[in-house]
Design a protein around this motif. Sequence first.
Motif, PDB file in Angstrom:
ATOM      1  N   TYR A 138       7.238  17.991 -72.539  1.00 37.55           N
ATOM      2  CA  TYR A 138       6.105  17.170 -72.095  1.00 37.55           C
ATOM      3  C   TYR A 138       6.135  16.877 -70.601  1.00 37.55           C
ATOM      4  O   TYR A 138       5.221  16.256 -70.075  1.00 37.55           O
ATOM      5  CB  TYR A 138       6.068  15.860 -72.889  1.00 37.55           C
ATOM      6  N   ILE A 156       6.389   9.591 -69.643  1.00 39.68           N
ATOM      7  CA  ILE A 156       6.643  10.015 -71.021  1.00 39.68           C
ATOM      8  C   ILE A 156       7.420   8.880 -71.678  1.00 39.68           C
ATOM      9  O   ILE A 156       8.502   8.513 -71.222  1.00 39.68           O
ATOM     10  CB  ILE A 156       7.457  11.317 -71.076  1.00 39.68           C
ATOM     11  N   ASN A 192       7.335   6.899 -78.703  1.00 35.49           N
ATOM     12  CA  ASN A 192       6.142   6.408 -79.413  1.00 35.49           C
ATOM     13  C   ASN A 192       6.469   5.201 -80.294  1.00 35.49           C
ATOM     14  O   ASN A 192       5.606   4.588 -80.875  1.00 35.49           O
ATOM     15  CB  ASN A 192       5.515   7.515 -80.259  1.00 35.49           C
ATOM     16  N   LYS A 250      -0.909   7.691 -66.469  1.00 32.29           N
ATOM     17  CA  LYS A 250      -1.088   8.287 -67.797  1.00 32.29           C
ATOM     18  C   LYS A 250       0.214   8.179 -68.591  1.00 32.29           C
ATOM     19  O   LYS A 250       1.286   8.506 -68.067  1.00 32.29           O
ATOM     20  CB  LYS A 250      -1.485   9.756 -67.607  1.00 32.29           C
ATOM     21  N   ARG A 303       2.238   9.313 -72.083  1.00 32.53           N
ATOM     22  CA  ARG A 303       2.295  10.171 -73.280  1.00 32.53           C
ATOM     23  C   ARG A 303       3.331   9.578 -74.196  1.00 32.53           C
ATOM     24  O   ARG A 303       4.490   9.415 -73.796  1.00 32.53           O
ATOM     25  CB  ARG A 303       2.749  11.584 -72.905  1.00 32.53           C
ATOM     26  N   GLU A 342       2.431  10.341 -64.236  1.00 28.55           N
ATOM     27  CA  GLU A 342       2.549  10.327 -65.702  1.00 28.55           C
ATOM     28  C   GLU A 342       3.897   9.774 -66.145  1.00 28.55           C
ATOM     29  O   GLU A 342       4.915   9.966 -65.471  1.00 28.55           O
ATOM     30  CB  GLU A 342       2.401  11.752 -66.260  1.00 28.55           C
TER      31      GLU A 342
END
Length: 380
Positions: A131, A93, A96, A116, A118, A91
């Motif tokens: 997170y 992070i 955004n 993945k 986030r 994953e």
Amino acid sequence: MKFNTKAIHGGQENIDPAYGSVMPPIYQTTTYSQSTPGGHKGFEYSRSGNPTRSALERAIASIENGNYGMAFGSGLAAIDAIIKLLKSGDEVISTNDLYGGTYRLFTSIFEDFGIKFRFIGMQNADKIDEYVTDKTKLIWVETPTNPMMNIIDIKKAAAIAKKNNVLLAVDNTFATAYLQRPLDLGADIVMHSATKYLGGHSDVVMGTLAVKDKELADKLYFVQKASGGIAGPQDSFLVLRGLKTLHVRMQRHCENGKKVAEYLSTHPKIEKVYWPGFKDHPNYDIAKEQMDNFGGMLSFTTKGNSYDEAIKIVENLKVFTLAESLGGVESLAGHPASMTHASIPKEDREKTGVVDSLIRLSVGIEDADDLIADLKQAIG
Ligand SMILES: *Cc1c(COP(=O)(O)O)cnc(C)c1O
């Protein structure tokens, strides 16, 4: 050596043992003769290494206070190499509020490989910790961000990365090493679209990485060689030449950026100017702490938030060129809602601040008076 000296001389000792040329020759060659199998002078094949590219890679490492540099065919090829350190199930992070091409690479390519992502707001960097899972392998930070000029606290992000034993990569394209050195703040990898300020003349597409750690460098060199997204010798030469004036260009970008930001902030038709050098910028304190100055990138909106008016302004500009990209000597203007962010649904882009009247400027190194006069006639 201090920064200005490093921009010119960093990693450039004994650059041409043959003739002592001051700039490295452009080694436009694919391969290198060997006296016996393996008997070469450090280069065997130009995907794995080329002397012109190596000269640039040493320069990049030097200005970022890293130990190892890598040059790729584009900024996205450099990011691609970082994500290839990961495996399916891992994953990431990510902030955004990041460059659209990075978002596209993450979601349209690497999600299909089982990685993945986030996407979270990082203006309060403490949030990142919430997170992190046992699958998290990488934190991706871009600061300042495009086009909203948000600032993320690199030191805090680095502390969270260290605590959780995950890598921190920082896209340093907007600030450049002249203003911000993420490796010194605790990041593991610093990435650049050298297409922008490092090249500086809007004539080459390239990406770079710099790291301190040998083991990490070896993994990235392996990806560079194995995947092959390398920078060519001619382009390496151009970016190396660009680097030699990075500090003087950035100094003027900062001066002009400040003058243009201040002018726009007093204009009666302007609603808001996004520039990290204003004291009322939400993360001004962090910008002041982690950057040496505030750069030449800014965005603004007009009162009434009219799409048509924004289009008219960018069409009316004469010294500023309406174009994508940034970081060259010439001033550029862009309208994110119809250009770089047009593919994002209106509702989603407005949530991040990319409203209809938002205009982004890459303030160049022309005379500030001419830039201001141009904005004045275009805004009316
Ligand atoms: C342009 C840009 C990239 C992508 O770089 P390319 O050289 O166009 O592949 C990545 N991040 C930021 C912040 C950029 O501005």
